[in-house]
Design a protein around this motif. Structure first.
Motif, PDB file in Angstrom:
ATOM      1  N   TYR A   1       0.807  -1.202   0.000  1.00 22.84           N
ATOM      2  CA  TYR A   1       0.000   0.000   0.000  1.00 22.84           C
ATOM      3  C   TYR A   1       0.849   1.264   0.000  1.00 22.84           C
ATOM      4  CZ  TYR A   1      -4.130  -2.836   0.743  1.00 22.84           C
ATOM      5  OH  TYR A   1      -5.136  -3.741   0.584  1.00 22.84           O
ATOM      6  N   THR A   2       0.229   2.354  -0.388  1.00 24.09           N
ATOM      7  CA  THR A   2       0.906   3.639  -0.421  1.00 24.09           C
ATOM      8  C   THR A   2       1.206   4.117   0.995  1.00 24.09           C
ATOM      9  OG1 THR A   2      -1.161   4.880  -0.329  1.00 24.09           O
ATOM     10  CG2 THR A   2      -0.354   4.250  -2.519  1.00 24.09           C
TER      11      THR A   2
ATOM     12  N   GLU B   1       0.352   6.892   2.163  1.00 23.13           N
ATOM     13  CA  GLU B   1      -0.850   7.538   2.688  1.00 23.13           C
ATOM     14  C   GLU B   1      -1.779   6.510   3.331  1.00 23.13           C
ATOM     15  OE1 GLU B   1      -4.399  10.616   1.260  1.00 23.13           O
ATOM     16  OE2 GLU B   1      -3.322   9.409  -0.231  1.00 23.13           O
ATOM     17  N   PHE B   2      -1.966   5.367   2.644  1.00 25.94           N
ATOM     18  CA  PHE B   2      -2.803   4.300   3.200  1.00 25.94           C
ATOM     19  C   PHE B   2      -2.226   3.830   4.530  1.00 25.94           C
ATOM     20  CE2 PHE B   2      -4.006  -0.048   3.999  1.00 25.94           C
ATOM     21  CZ  PHE B   2      -5.321  -0.138   3.580  1.00 25.94           C
ATOM     22  N   GLN B   3      -0.914   3.592   4.574  1.00 23.05           N
ATOM     23  CA  GLN B   3      -0.271   3.117   5.798  1.00 23.05           C
ATOM     24  C   GLN B   3      -0.469   4.097   6.942  1.00 23.05           C
ATOM     25  OE1 GLN B   3       3.782   1.749   5.300  1.00 23.05           O
ATOM     26  NE2 GLN B   3       3.390   1.272   3.156  1.00 23.05           N
TER      27      GLN B   3
ATOM     28  N   TYR C   1      -2.874   6.275   7.442  1.00 28.17           N
ATOM     29  CA  TYR C   1      -4.247   6.240   7.956  1.00 28.17           C
ATOM     30  C   TYR C   1      -4.523   4.938   8.711  1.00 28.17           C
ATOM     31  CZ  TYR C   1      -5.809  10.489   5.598  1.00 28.17           C
ATOM     32  OH  TYR C   1      -5.977  11.800   5.216  1.00 28.17           O
ATOM     33  N   PHE C   2      -3.969   3.821   8.194  1.00 28.19           N
ATOM     34  CA  PHE C   2      -4.215   2.532   8.835  1.00 28.19           C
ATOM     35  C   PHE C   2      -3.635   2.505  10.249  1.00 28.19           C
ATOM     36  CE2 PHE C   2      -3.082  -1.956   9.656  1.00 28.19           C
ATOM     37  CZ  PHE C   2      -4.344  -2.517   9.545  1.00 28.19           C
TER      38      PHE C   2
ATOM     39  N   ARG D   1     -11.040   6.341   5.402  1.00 27.72           N
ATOM     40  CA  ARG D   1     -10.131   6.848   4.369  1.00 27.72           C
ATOM     41  C   ARG D   1      -9.393   5.685   3.713  1.00 27.72           C
ATOM     42  NH1 ARG D   1      -8.784  12.234   4.158  1.00 27.72           N
ATOM     43  NH2 ARG D   1      -7.846  11.561   2.178  1.00 27.72           N
ATOM     44  N   CYS D   2      -9.002   4.684   4.525  1.00 26.07           N
ATOM     45  CA  CYS D   2      -8.367   3.483   3.966  1.00 26.07           C
ATOM     46  C   CYS D   2      -9.321   2.769   3.018  1.00 26.07           C
ATOM     47  CB  CYS D   2      -7.956   2.526   5.088  1.00 26.07           C
ATOM     48  SG  CYS D   2      -6.588   3.097   6.101  1.00 26.07           S
TER      49      CYS D   2
ATOM     50  N   MET E   1      -9.484   4.104  -0.384  1.00 26.47           N
ATOM     51  CA  MET E   1      -8.332   3.727  -1.202  1.00 26.47           C
ATOM     52  C   MET E   1      -8.345   2.259  -1.595  1.00 26.47           C
ATOM     53  SD  MET E   1      -5.249   5.967   0.544  1.00 26.47           S
ATOM     54  CE  MET E   1      -5.915   6.214   2.179  1.00 26.47           C
ATOM     55  N   ASP E   2      -8.990   1.409  -0.780  1.00 24.67           N
ATOM     56  CA  ASP E   2      -9.081  -0.024  -1.104  1.00 24.67           C
ATOM     57  C   ASP E   2     -10.436  -0.548  -0.641  1.00 24.67           C
ATOM     58  OD1 ASP E   2      -8.822  -2.660  -1.689  1.00 24.67           O
ATOM     59  OD2 ASP E   2      -7.145  -3.061  -0.348  1.00 24.67           O
TER      60      ASP E   2
END
Length: 304
Positions: free
Chosen positions: A36-37, A39-41, A43-44, A65-66, A69-70
């Motif tokens: 993952y990007t 940004e994803f990381q 937020y996660f 938000r995650c 993205m997915d």
């Protein structure tokens, strides 16, 4: 930077740990992170952090938000289900738990979360057939295991009849028969002199682990707590004992993982919850994090 990455991986393993049983699968969890990007990381892990300090609204917003993205990630759906439950938004929790299960029907933990959220309705096989991927054999095996764990032997037996003969089916039928025999023994008069009552296998494990804990035999406690978790994967007491053992062995990072995971399985047991909080305080003292240690000590109720 290395420490930050390690903390992130440990947080990730705390989410995946029930599914990880080998070094190769632990690597797959890290691969999940790397796919993952940034940004994803961000937020996660922000979601996991906010959930840990009970800022559930912020955790939910980060997870959403995650999901943007997915949208197809069952991991995110499952985390949303658990976090909405903690935030007392049960309708949304059920919705996301069902989404996670439909995407990954063979996942025992997703099924367990869904059953807990669905409540008494989840024990009606006819209702379940219309909601979950009931044609999946592994899902039905997982469901049978959970029903046996809950003591719903009649429903579990009916479900097992729908499965082809297998080692799993034989083992579950034997476990049901043993449990019913114990129940019957509790309803009949005192045994004839010279006869021995059949011990309760669950209580036998509990007593054995408590004895090992009192003797501070942490190596043996860790080994037997691991065995207990394989037999009873949804019982928080065994996660607690695993955490006690790991703390005793000064393996604090692993203790943190098991204790946090075990907390997710506690329902309305204040005494056991307090024990988890005390043990987590010990864990964080060992990790050199007195702020977190004090946070968990402050959550203990009634001065237990």
């Amino acid at each position: 930077m290395k420490r930050a990455k390690l903390i992130r991986i440990l947080l990730l393993l705390a989410v995946f740990l029930p599914l990880l049983v080998s070094a190769q699968e632990e690597e797959s969890a890290e691969v999940f992170l790397e796919e993952y990007t940034d940004e994803f990381q961000e937020y996660f892990f922000e979601a996991l952090k906010q959930k840990g300090i009970e800022n559930y609204d912020k955790a939910i917003n980060a997870l959403l938000r995650c999901k943007e993205m997915d949208p197809e990630s069952p991991v995110i759906d499952h985390e949303l289900a658990k976090t909405y439950r903690l935030n007392n938004q049960m309708g949304l929790a059920q919705e996301f738990a069902l989404d996670a299960l439909r995407k990954q029907p063979e996942n025992l933990w997703y099924l367990s979360t869904y059953l807990e959220l669905a409540g008494s309705r989840s024990l009606d096989l006819n209702v379940l057939k219309g909601q979950i991927p009931f044609e999946n054999t592994r899902l039905k095996e997982n469901l049978a295991s959970l029903l046996v764990e809950k003591g719903k032997f009649d429903i579990a037996s009916r479900l097992l009849k729908q499965l082809d003969q297998s080692e799993f089916k034989t083992r579950m039928e034997a476990r049901i028969a043993d449990s019913l025999a114990v129940e019957d023994n509790n309803m009949v008069p005192e045994p004839v002199e010279g006869e021995e009552e059949e011990p309760d296998p669950y209580q036998t494990r509990v007593s054995r682990l408590q004895d090992l804990m009192e003797k501070a035999n942490f190596g043996q406690l860790e080994a037997e707590a691991t065995d207990a978790l394989e037999a009873y994967p949804l019982q928080p007491f065994f996660y607690f004992m695993k955490g006690v053992a790991l703390n005793g062995l000064e393996r604090y990072e692993s203790a943190e993982e098991y204790l946090l995971m075990g907390l997710d399985f506690i329902a309305n047991d204040e005494e056991l919850t307090n024990k988890f909080y005390k043990e987590l305080a010990t864990t964080y003292q060992g990790l050199g994090d007195p702020d977190k240690a004090n946070m968990y000590l402050s959550r203990i109720k009634n001065g237990s």
